[in-house]
Design a protein around this motif. Structure first.
Motif, PDB file in Angstrom:
ATOM      1  N   SER A  19       3.811  -0.371  -4.269  1.00 21.03           N
ATOM      2  CA  SER A  19       2.319   0.749  -3.818  1.00 21.03           C
ATOM      3  C   SER A  19       1.707   0.860  -5.076  1.00 21.03           C
ATOM      4  O   SER A  19       0.660   0.708  -5.011  1.00 21.03           O
ATOM      5  CB  SER A  19       2.980   2.002  -3.434  1.00 21.03           C
ATOM      6  OG  SER A  19       3.897   2.422  -4.644  1.00 21.03           O
ATOM      7  N   GLN A  20       2.511   0.460  -6.138  1.00 16.58           N
ATOM      8  CA  GLN A  20       1.107   1.028  -7.284  1.00 16.58           C
ATOM      9  C   GLN A  20       1.385  -0.713  -7.978  1.00 16.58           C
ATOM     10  O   GLN A  20      -0.171  -0.619  -8.670  1.00 16.58           O
ATOM     11  CB  GLN A  20       2.075   1.152  -8.657  1.00 16.58           C
ATOM     12  CG  GLN A  20       3.505   2.153  -8.417  1.00 16.58           C
ATOM     13  CD  GLN A  20       2.526   3.706  -8.463  1.00 16.58           C
ATOM     14  OE1 GLN A  20       1.828   4.003  -9.302  1.00 16.58           O
ATOM     15  NE2 GLN A  20       2.832   4.071  -7.152  1.00 16.58           N
ATOM     16  N   SER A  21       1.007  -1.620  -7.662  1.00 19.89           N
ATOM     17  CA  SER A  21       0.563  -3.027  -7.883  1.00 19.89           C
ATOM     18  C   SER A  21      -1.067  -2.683  -6.557  1.00 19.89           C
ATOM     19  O   SER A  21      -2.359  -3.920  -6.872  1.00 19.89           O
ATOM     20  CB  SER A  21       0.735  -4.271  -7.496  1.00 19.89           C
ATOM     21  OG  SER A  21       2.611  -4.127  -8.707  1.00 19.89           O
ATOM     22  N   ILE A  22      -0.920  -2.327  -5.484  1.00 23.14           N
ATOM     23  CA  ILE A  22      -1.729  -2.121  -5.041  1.00 23.14           C
ATOM     24  C   ILE A  22      -2.529  -1.001  -4.646  1.00 23.14           C
ATOM     25  O   ILE A  22      -3.826  -1.433  -4.333  1.00 23.14           O
ATOM     26  CB  ILE A  22      -1.153  -2.728  -3.657  1.00 23.14           C
ATOM     27  CG1 ILE A  22      -0.224  -3.706  -3.095  1.00 23.14           C
ATOM     28  CG2 ILE A  22      -2.208  -2.806  -2.487  1.00 23.14           C
ATOM     29  CD1 ILE A  22      -1.328  -5.436  -3.745  1.00 23.14           C
ATOM     30  N   GLU A  23      -2.445   0.443  -4.392  1.00 25.61           N
ATOM     31  CA  GLU A  23      -3.513   1.178  -4.073  1.00 25.61           C
ATOM     32  C   GLU A  23      -2.135   2.283  -5.598  1.00 25.61           C
ATOM     33  O   GLU A  23      -1.380   3.367  -4.856  1.00 25.61           O
ATOM     34  CB  GLU A  23      -3.835   2.193  -2.884  1.00 25.61           C
ATOM     35  CG  GLU A  23      -3.566   2.723  -3.160  1.00 25.61           C
ATOM     36  CD  GLU A  23      -4.670   3.214  -3.633  1.00 25.61           C
ATOM     37  OE1 GLU A  23      -5.075   4.476  -4.484  1.00 25.61           O
ATOM     38  OE2 GLU A  23      -5.928   2.675  -3.071  1.00 25.61           O
ATOM     39  N   PRO A  24      -2.224   2.712  -6.654  1.00 26.65           N
ATOM     40  CA  PRO A  24      -1.613   3.391  -8.055  1.00 26.65           C
ATOM     41  C   PRO A  24      -1.779   4.879  -7.379  1.00 26.65           C
ATOM     42  O   PRO A  24      -0.955   5.727  -7.413  1.00 26.65           O
ATOM     43  CB  PRO A  24      -2.676   2.968  -8.796  1.00 26.65           C
ATOM     44  CG  PRO A  24      -3.594   1.270  -8.869  1.00 26.65           C
ATOM     45  CD  PRO A  24      -3.407   1.691  -7.306  1.00 26.65           C
ATOM     46  N   THR A  25      -2.732   5.339  -6.754  1.00 29.36           N
ATOM     47  CA  THR A  25      -2.371   6.939  -5.502  1.00 29.36           C
ATOM     48  C   THR A  25      -1.950   6.989  -4.915  1.00 29.36           C
ATOM     49  O   THR A  25      -1.532   7.829  -4.569  1.00 29.36           O
ATOM     50  CB  THR A  25      -4.404   6.939  -5.699  1.00 29.36           C
ATOM     51  OG1 THR A  25      -4.396   6.437  -4.548  1.00 29.36           O
ATOM     52  CG2 THR A  25      -5.173   6.752  -6.632  1.00 29.36           C
ATOM     53  N   TYR A  26      -1.165   6.376  -4.701  1.00 35.35           N
ATOM     54  CA  TYR A  26      -0.889   5.939  -3.416  1.00 35.35           C
ATOM     55  C   TYR A  26       0.430   5.234  -3.257  1.00 35.35           C
ATOM     56  O   TYR A  26       0.795   4.146  -3.162  1.00 35.35           O
ATOM     57  CB  TYR A  26      -0.712   5.937  -1.851  1.00 35.35           C
ATOM     58  CG  TYR A  26      -1.008   5.659  -0.517  1.00 35.35           C
ATOM     59  CD1 TYR A  26      -0.461   6.730   0.342  1.00 35.35           C
ATOM     60  CD2 TYR A  26      -0.239   4.531   0.299  1.00 35.35           C
ATOM     61  CE1 TYR A  26      -0.060   7.424   1.110  1.00 35.35           C
ATOM     62  CE2 TYR A  26       0.516   5.067   1.379  1.00 35.35           C
ATOM     63  CZ  TYR A  26       0.393   6.337   1.871  1.00 35.35           C
ATOM     64  OH  TYR A  26       1.113   6.220   2.864  1.00 35.35           O
ATOM     65  N   ASN A  27       1.738   6.634  -2.551  1.00 30.17           N
ATOM     66  CA  ASN A  27       2.865   5.620  -2.245  1.00 30.17           C
ATOM     67  C   ASN A  27       3.686   6.357  -1.519  1.00 30.17           C
ATOM     68  O   ASN A  27       3.704   7.709  -1.243  1.00 30.17           O
ATOM     69  CB  ASN A  27       4.034   5.944  -3.965  1.00 30.17           C
ATOM     70  CG  ASN A  27       5.725   5.266  -2.946  1.00 30.17           C
ATOM     71  OD1 ASN A  27       6.341   6.706  -3.162  1.00 30.17           O
ATOM     72  ND2 ASN A  27       5.773   4.546  -3.911  1.00 30.17           N
ATOM     73  N   ALA A  28       4.148   5.606  -0.299  1.00 34.10           N
ATOM     74  CA  ALA A  28       4.604   6.297   1.012  1.00 34.10           C
ATOM     75  C   ALA A  28       5.790   7.083   0.867  1.00 34.10           C
ATOM     76  O   ALA A  28       5.509   7.916   2.053  1.00 34.10           O
ATOM     77  CB  ALA A  28       4.439   4.995   1.801  1.00 34.10           C
ATOM     78  N   ILE A  29       6.842   6.691   0.004  1.00 27.33           N
ATOM     79  CA  ILE A  29       7.932   7.449   0.608  1.00 27.33           C
ATOM     80  C   ILE A  29       7.255   8.715  -0.514  1.00 27.33           C
ATOM     81  O   ILE A  29       8.099   9.260   0.483  1.00 27.33           O
ATOM     82  CB  ILE A  29       9.406   6.251  -0.976  1.00 27.33           C
ATOM     83  CG1 ILE A  29       9.473   5.017   0.217  1.00 27.33           C
ATOM     84  CG2 ILE A  29      10.136   7.614  -1.177  1.00 27.33           C
ATOM     85  CD1 ILE A  29       9.525   5.014   1.120  1.00 27.33           C
ATOM     86  N   ARG A  30       7.303   9.215  -1.757  1.00 28.39           N
ATOM     87  CA  ARG A  30       7.021   9.699  -2.176  1.00 28.39           C
ATOM     88  C   ARG A  30       6.132  10.696  -1.637  1.00 28.39           C
ATOM     89  O   ARG A  30       6.183  12.402  -1.641  1.00 28.39           O
ATOM     90  CB  ARG A  30       5.857  10.048  -3.318  1.00 28.39           C
ATOM     91  CG  ARG A  30       5.722  11.006  -4.751  1.00 28.39           C
ATOM     92  CD  ARG A  30       5.125  10.410  -6.091  1.00 28.39           C
ATOM     93  NE  ARG A  30       3.552   9.932  -5.184  1.00 28.39           N
ATOM     94  CZ  ARG A  30       2.473   8.845  -6.059  1.00 28.39           C
ATOM     95  NH1 ARG A  30       3.546   9.149  -7.223  1.00 28.39           N
ATOM     96  NH2 ARG A  30       1.145   8.772  -5.288  1.00 28.39           N
ATOM     97  N   ASP A  31       4.791  10.492  -1.014  1.00 25.22           N
ATOM     98  CA  ASP A  31       3.794  10.888  -0.431  1.00 25.22           C
ATOM     99  C   ASP A  31       3.849  10.826   1.111  1.00 25.22           C
ATOM    100  O   ASP A  31       3.343  12.408   1.715  1.00 25.22           O
ATOM    101  CB  ASP A  31       2.263  10.626  -0.928  1.00 25.22           C
ATOM    102  CG  ASP A  31       2.178  10.401  -1.593  1.00 25.22           C
ATOM    103  OD1 ASP A  31       2.439  10.988  -3.379  1.00 25.22           O
ATOM    104  OD2 ASP A  31       0.943   9.246  -2.649  1.00 25.22           O
ATOM    105  N   VAL A  32       4.813  10.020   2.020  1.00 26.61           N
ATOM    106  CA  VAL A  32       4.854  10.648   3.300  1.00 26.61           C
ATOM    107  C   VAL A  32       6.245  11.104   3.769  1.00 26.61           C
ATOM    108  O   VAL A  32       6.778  11.893   4.116  1.00 26.61           O
ATOM    109  CB  VAL A  32       4.672   9.365   4.182  1.00 26.61           C
ATOM    110  CG1 VAL A  32       4.282   9.955   5.790  1.00 26.61           C
ATOM    111  CG2 VAL A  32       2.747   9.466   3.890  1.00 26.61           C
ATOM    112  N   ARG A  33       7.276   9.700   3.687  1.00 26.82           N
ATOM    113  CA  ARG A  33       8.458   9.925   3.727  1.00 26.82           C
ATOM    114  C   ARG A  33       9.572  10.776   3.558  1.00 26.82           C
ATOM    115  O   ARG A  33      10.254  11.645   4.197  1.00 26.82           O
ATOM    116  CB  ARG A  33       8.764   8.625   2.974  1.00 26.82           C
ATOM    117  CG  ARG A  33       8.596   7.382   4.147  1.00 26.82           C
ATOM    118  CD  ARG A  33       8.129   7.589   5.663  1.00 26.82           C
ATOM    119  NE  ARG A  33       7.340   6.113   6.526  1.00 26.82           N
ATOM    120  CZ  ARG A  33       6.303   6.384   7.180  1.00 26.82           C
ATOM    121  NH1 ARG A  33       7.162   7.172   8.312  1.00 26.82           N
ATOM    122  NH2 ARG A  33       5.663   5.047   7.488  1.00 26.82           N
TER     123      ARG A  33
END
Length: 572
Positions: A390-404
């Motif tokens: 996540s942080q190498s591709i889109e630093p503002t988004y992490n699926a575990i933190r933001d969704v799961r």
């Protein structure tokens, strides 16, 4: 579902001694031997909001300085847990005791030093069998009016995902033909190379024919060709534009991006094999195919998939809808109607589906069909790849933190008491994506990249529970899946504050070029849901939190703990 073993319960000597004390009081037995039938006595009281209440299980000693019996012991060091009877007065304290017997056991708890902290009791079933849940007072419950429980998939999405998953797991075997004794680079000649503006038909998972145009072609760092195809009807201004494709390509193809990340953690996505009816292992490009999945004018729903039938040679009778391709499929409408969130999701979807592709080749085709992960671990491994990327591709988004993890806390009545092994995505009461994803995110941060790489390559068993347990022990020999489950459950059930004691929480981690952002469970407090009624059973490898709010003085309660389960007490 394959038969699952019951995990062992390694722990400290202190835990073993305390557990033995409970067993002695209840009629014998021991951890590691044949569990004895337990005899239990009635609890003398339950905790109130403040102070000490009820008979807390005192030993009856005439010594006025004798401490009341408390069979939980500190499960963290340098934390708020001073000893079995004492909280430091601040910070996070964690105490635990394991019931490794075949019957419910009463565990007296008495911890002094509280000044208004919450006490969370977390029950964790560490077996593959549902355990009868004893009754317990619910002195705090919360069920928000609006929560992440509103997340839903549209009709047909789960059916399609399950059909694809089942084929990827077992369905392909009957169509793959005979298998030679050892992998060969090619069962047929290398494929013909396409060039930009070429057109061809791809079959969608619903068997509909979709004409598509090759709009971009990249070469990865190892020389593999990456093709980006767009359904011809979507290849226009206002739909899938060159800018959209370029953003996807920038996340997938260049050195150090998704393709290279996948290879660095798990090896090739495709290559040599011994099956007569799978496409060539030589020179295959990776096709990323953008189609309008359901043509309903709405983003999201199913946004991507890897379907192994496309790696089976097409045949008018045996495989009429195969695409003779190593390919990932992305939903066009999510890309141009989903806004920034749609693009963020799609970038990491390429990592997720790329892991399914790689698992299919590494575990299914090369190691053999019996070594493939069961769905719960297959999906966990794909979400863990999203986490690392996540942080190498889109630093503002992490699926575990933001969704799961938010969904794990807030879906319906919370997905705490959901069977880890029973895959149910966005079901009536459980969301398995949130369960497997949240556990995977915890393991990523606690055990790291070496663990993850080892898990992907571990073929020590055909039982996915055993594989995960063995992968944990390979990097943490004194730990186990059981220990990690109870630490995860204590962290999640209590919404443990960050920074958490060592071995708990979702701390930030950086290694091998991968960065995992911290996850602060306390941020989910507004959307947290707690059970409104004690469930009949504690599900396999599941947990249940019960909260005592704002306790002052001594927290005292005798708690009945199900068979094969751990009681964690978290004070913060």
């Amino acid at each position: 579902m394959r038969k699952q073993r019951t995990l062992s319960f390694p722990g400290s000597l202190a835990l073993a001694v305390l557990t033995s004390a409970v067993l002695a009081a209840c009629g014998g037995g021991g951890d590691g031997g044949t569990p004895a039938t337990q005899a239990t006595t009635a609890s003398g009281g339950t905790a109130g909001a403040t102070g000490t209440t009820g008979n807390t299980g005192n030993t009856g000693s005439s010594d006025p300085a004798a401490k009341p019996t408390s069979v939980v012991s500190p499960a963290c060091s340098g934390c708020g847990a001073v000893d079995a009877n004492t909280y430091a007065g601040s910070g996070v304290g964690v105490w635990q005791n394991i019931n490794a017997t075949a019957s419910a056991v009463e565990m007296p708890v008495s911890i002094a030093g509280l000044t208004g902290q919450d006490v969370t009791l977390v029950f964790t079933n560490q077996t593959g069998t549902a355990q009868t849940m004893p009754t317990i007072p619910l002195t705090a419950s919360y069920y928000p009016n609006v929560a992440a429980s509103e997340v839903r998939w549209r009709n047909g999405v789960e059916e399609a995902k399950r059909r694809i998953s089942d084929f990827n797991h077992t369905g392909w075997v009957a169509k793959a033909g005979s298998r030679t004794g050892s992998p060969s680079a090619s069962m047929i000649g290398a494929p013909t190379r396409s060039v930009v503006n070429d057109t061809r038909v791809f079959y969608h998972e619903d068997n509909s024919a979709r004409p598509a145009t090759l709009v971009r072609q990249d070469t990865a760092s190892d020389g593999t060709v990456i093709n980006f195809w767009v359904e011809t009807a979507e290849n226009m201004t206002g739909k899938v534009t060159p800018a959209i494709v370029n953003t996807l390509a920038a996340g997938f193809s260049p050195t150090g991006k998704i393709y290279d990340m996948l290879k660095s953690v798990g090896g090739p996505l495709w290559g040599a094999h011994g099956y007569s009816e799978l496409i060539s292992g030589t020179g295959q490009p990776i096709d990323i195919v953008i189609l309008n999945f359901d043509q309903d004018g709405t983003p999201f729903g199913m946004i991507g998939y890897f379907y192994s039938r496309n790696a089976v040679k097409s045949d008018p009778t045996e495989n009429p809808y195969g695409n003779d391709s190593v390919s990932l499929y992305l939903d066009a409408e999510t890309l141009y109607l989903g806004g920034p969130e749609g693009m963020k999701s799609m970038l990491l979807t390429m990592a997720h589906e790329g892991m399914h592709m790689q698992n299919f080749y590494r575990r299914g085709v090369v190691a053999g069909p019996t070594k493939q992960f069961d769905t719960w671990l297959e999906e966990a491994s794909a979400m863990m790849m999203e986490d690392f990327a996540s942080q190498s591709i889109e630093p503002t988004y992490n699926a575990i933190r933001d969704v799961r993890f938010p969904n794990y806390i807030g879906y319906k009545a919370g997905s705490y008491n959901c069977n880890l092994l029973d895959w149910t995505a966005f079901g009536a009461t459980c969301d398995s994506y949130s369960v497997s994803g949240s556990l995977g995110g915890f393991l990523d941060r606690q055990l790291g990249l070496t663990f993850y790489k080892g898990l992907l390559a571990n073929v020590s068993s055909t039982d996915s529970v055993v594989v995960l347990d063995n992968a944990i022990r390979a990097v943490a020999p004194t730990s186990s899946l059981g220990e990690q489950l109870r630490r995860f459950a204590a962290t999640s059930g209590a919404l443990m504050k960050a920074p958490s004691p060592g071995g708990f929480g979702f701390p930030a981690r950086s290694e091998g070029g991968f960065v995992l952002p911290v996850i602060d469970p306390q941020q989910q407090l507004p959307s947290r849901t707690l059970t409104q009624a004690v469930p009949a059973t504690l599900q396999p490898y599941a947990s249940l939190p019960v909260v005592r709010k704002a306790v002052t003085g001594t927290y005292s309660e005798t708690v009945k703990v199900p068979a094969g389960s751990t009681l964690s007490v978290v004070i913060q």
